[in-house]
Structure formats: C-alpha cells, structure tokens
Design a protein around this motif. Structure first.
Motif, PDB file in Angstrom:
ATOM      1  N   GLY A 127       1.930   8.552 -61.639  1.00 49.25           N
ATOM      2  CA  GLY A 127       1.133   9.526 -60.913  1.00 49.25           C
ATOM      3  C   GLY A 127       0.195   8.985 -59.851  1.00 49.25           C
ATOM      4  O   GLY A 127      -0.508   9.751 -59.204  1.00 49.25           O
ATOM      5  N   ALA A 128       0.134   7.695 -59.651  1.00 48.03           N
ATOM      6  CA  ALA A 128      -0.784   7.114 -58.659  1.00 48.03           C
ATOM      7  C   ALA A 128      -0.159   7.167 -57.265  1.00 48.03           C
ATOM      8  O   ALA A 128       0.233   6.146 -56.692  1.00 48.03           O
ATOM      9  N   ARG A 129      -0.075   8.363 -56.690  1.00 52.28           N
ATOM     10  CA  ARG A 129       0.553   8.550 -55.380  1.00 52.28           C
ATOM     11  C   ARG A 129      -0.201   7.837 -54.266  1.00 52.28           C
ATOM     12  O   ARG A 129       0.351   7.572 -53.211  1.00 52.28           O
ATOM     13  N   ASP A 130      -1.474   7.521 -54.482  1.00 56.18           N
ATOM     14  CA  ASP A 130      -2.257   6.848 -53.453  1.00 56.18           C
ATOM     15  C   ASP A 130      -1.771   5.419 -53.201  1.00 56.18           C
ATOM     16  O   ASP A 130      -2.162   4.794 -52.223  1.00 56.18           O
ATOM     17  N   LEU A 131      -0.891   4.904 -54.051  1.00 58.05           N
ATOM     18  CA  LEU A 131      -0.375   3.537 -53.876  1.00 58.05           C
ATOM     19  C   LEU A 131       0.917   3.478 -53.066  1.00 58.05           C
ATOM     20  O   LEU A 131       1.436   2.382 -52.821  1.00 58.05           O
ATOM     21  N   VAL A 132       1.431   4.606 -52.630  1.00 60.85           N
ATOM     22  CA  VAL A 132       2.689   4.615 -51.880  1.00 60.85           C
ATOM     23  C   VAL A 132       2.544   3.833 -50.574  1.00 60.85           C
ATOM     24  O   VAL A 132       3.413   3.039 -50.213  1.00 60.85           O
ATOM     25  N   GLU A 133       1.437   4.032 -49.879  1.00 63.61           N
ATOM     26  CA  GLU A 133       1.229   3.322 -48.611  1.00 63.61           C
ATOM     27  C   GLU A 133       1.139   1.814 -48.838  1.00 63.61           C
ATOM     28  O   GLU A 133       1.709   1.026 -48.092  1.00 63.61           O
ATOM     29  N   ARG A 134       0.426   1.425 -49.881  1.00 63.30           N
ATOM     30  CA  ARG A 134       0.331  -0.002 -50.211  1.00 63.30           C
ATOM     31  C   ARG A 134       1.707  -0.566 -50.570  1.00 63.30           C
ATOM     32  O   ARG A 134       2.074  -1.655 -50.133  1.00 63.30           O
ATOM     33  N   ALA A 135       2.488   0.173 -51.339  1.00 60.47           N
ATOM     34  CA  ALA A 135       3.836  -0.278 -51.710  1.00 60.47           C
ATOM     35  C   ALA A 135       4.685  -0.478 -50.466  1.00 60.47           C
ATOM     36  O   ALA A 135       5.443  -1.454 -50.366  1.00 60.47           O
ATOM     37  N   GLN A 136       4.541   0.438 -49.501  1.00 63.57           N
ATOM     38  CA  GLN A 136       5.321   0.308 -48.269  1.00 63.57           C
ATOM     39  C   GLN A 136       4.923  -0.945 -47.487  1.00 63.57           C
ATOM     40  O   GLN A 136       5.775  -1.614 -46.903  1.00 63.57           O
ATOM     41  N   LEU A 137       3.629  -1.297 -47.479  1.00 57.45           N
ATOM     42  CA  LEU A 137       3.182  -2.543 -46.825  1.00 57.45           C
ATOM     43  C   LEU A 137       3.846  -3.757 -47.465  1.00 57.45           C
ATOM     44  O   LEU A 137       4.302  -4.670 -46.771  1.00 57.45           O
ATOM     45  N   HIS A 138       3.895  -3.765 -48.794  1.00 57.04           N
ATOM     46  CA  HIS A 138       4.533  -4.880 -49.507  1.00 57.04           C
ATOM     47  C   HIS A 138       6.029  -4.927 -49.207  1.00 57.04           C
ATOM     48  O   HIS A 138       6.596  -6.012 -49.018  1.00 57.04           O
TER      49      HIS A 138
END
Length: 197
Positions: A127-138
């Motif tokens: 449920g931590a949707r706020d990490l999608v942008e960070r995942a995309q950076l990685h």
C-alpha cells in the motif's frame, strides 16, 4: 672425400627440414588451439550476456507489474498475485546477483539499485504508493548501469580476439568508470554513510 661429405650433408639437411617442419606444425597447432579456445570463450560470454539481458528485462517487467497491480482494488487474488510477483522479483534478483562480478564497481551499483527497487516493490505491494516514484528512479539507474555491464562484457569478448595493449585496456576501464560516475546514484540517499559506492 667430397662424396662422403655430400652423403653426410643430405641426412643433416633432411633432419633439419624435418625439425623445422615439426616446429612450424607445433606452432600452428598451438595458435589454432588458442584461437579455438578464445572463440569458445567468446561464445560462452555472448550466451552469458544474452541470458543476463533477459533476466534484467524480466526484473524490470516484474517491477512494473507490481507497480501497476498496486493501483487495483484490494482483493485476496491481488494479494496472492503481488506475493507471487515479489517472490519472482527476489528469485530474478538472486539469479542476476550470482551472474555478475561483485568485485566490480559497475556490478555493485547494479545490485544496489536492484535491491532498492525490490525493497520499494515490497512496500508498494503493501500500500505504500508514495514509493512508486522512488522505485522508478532506481529502475532508471538500473537500466543505465545495465547498459554499462553489457558494454563491459562486449569489450571482454572483443579483447579475447584482438588482444589489446595494456594502455587500451586501461582506457576502456577509465571510460567505463567515467560513464558510471555520470549516472546519478539513486541509492546514495538511502544508504548508511560510508557505504555509498
């Protein structure tokens, strides 16, 4: 006397010719053997590169499936699917980790960005949707570094055939390091101080 000297010269010349032919034959055989060995090694490296490329693509594809599935409504089936996808992601990461050289900076950066991506995927699945942008950076970093890993391996394949000088090998390493330094390190803010690569 002249006749006995010429009788003696014929066997000596014949023996020298035979020795010369043996040396040339052995030299050609050694050269062909080395060439064949280099070719076999190059073929194995090419297969290794293709397999690694497929596994990296599988990792990225699985990450995107997790990020997409996290947008859907919460159901039992979705939870099971996300668990399976996270399991697949870990298995792919482990496989890639076993294939790369942990002693090389470019491989270590690849592994770091993969580990961070996988960590984000686990949180996104919960449920931590706020990490999608960070995942995309990685993932962006991982894909850029993957190209360097492939380039490094193609250089090794090419070097097996052309046997470059030490200066050329050092230049290749220097260029690789310069390109690696130009890729933003998305993991740096999330690693303890002293561990940044």
């Amino acid at each position: 006397m002249f006749e006995s000297a010429s009788n003696l010269a014929v066997p000596i010349i014949s023996a020298l010719a035979s020795i010369g032919a043996s040396v040339v034959s052995a030299s050609v055989s050694v050269w062909a053997s080395r060439r064949s060995g280099s070719q076999k090694l190059a073929e194995m490296r090419e297969a290794w590169i293709d397999d690694l490329r497929n596994k990296l693509a599988e990792f990225v594809g699985t990450m995107h499936r997790i990020m997409n599935e996290a947008d859907t409504s919460v159901t039992k089936e979705r939870e099971m699917l996300l668990r399976q996808l996270n399991s697949d992601l870990m298995r792919t990461e482990s496989y890639i980790s076993m294939k790369v050289n942990h002693g090389e900076a470019v491989s270590q950066r690849l592994l770091d960005s993969m580990a961070q991506s996988r960590g984000c995927a686990a949180y996104i699945s919960n449920g931590a949707r706020d990490l999608v942008e960070r995942a995309q950076l990685h993932l962006d970093e991982m894909q850029a570094i993957s190209r360097l890993v492939m380039k490094s391996e193609w250089n090794r394949v090419k070097n097996d055939f052309i046997r470059p000088s030490k200066r050329i090998l050092e230049s290749q390493q220097s260029n690789l390091q310069r390109q690696l330094d130009q890729i933003p390190n998305s993991c740096a803010p999330f690693q303890p101080k002293g561990e940044i690569r």
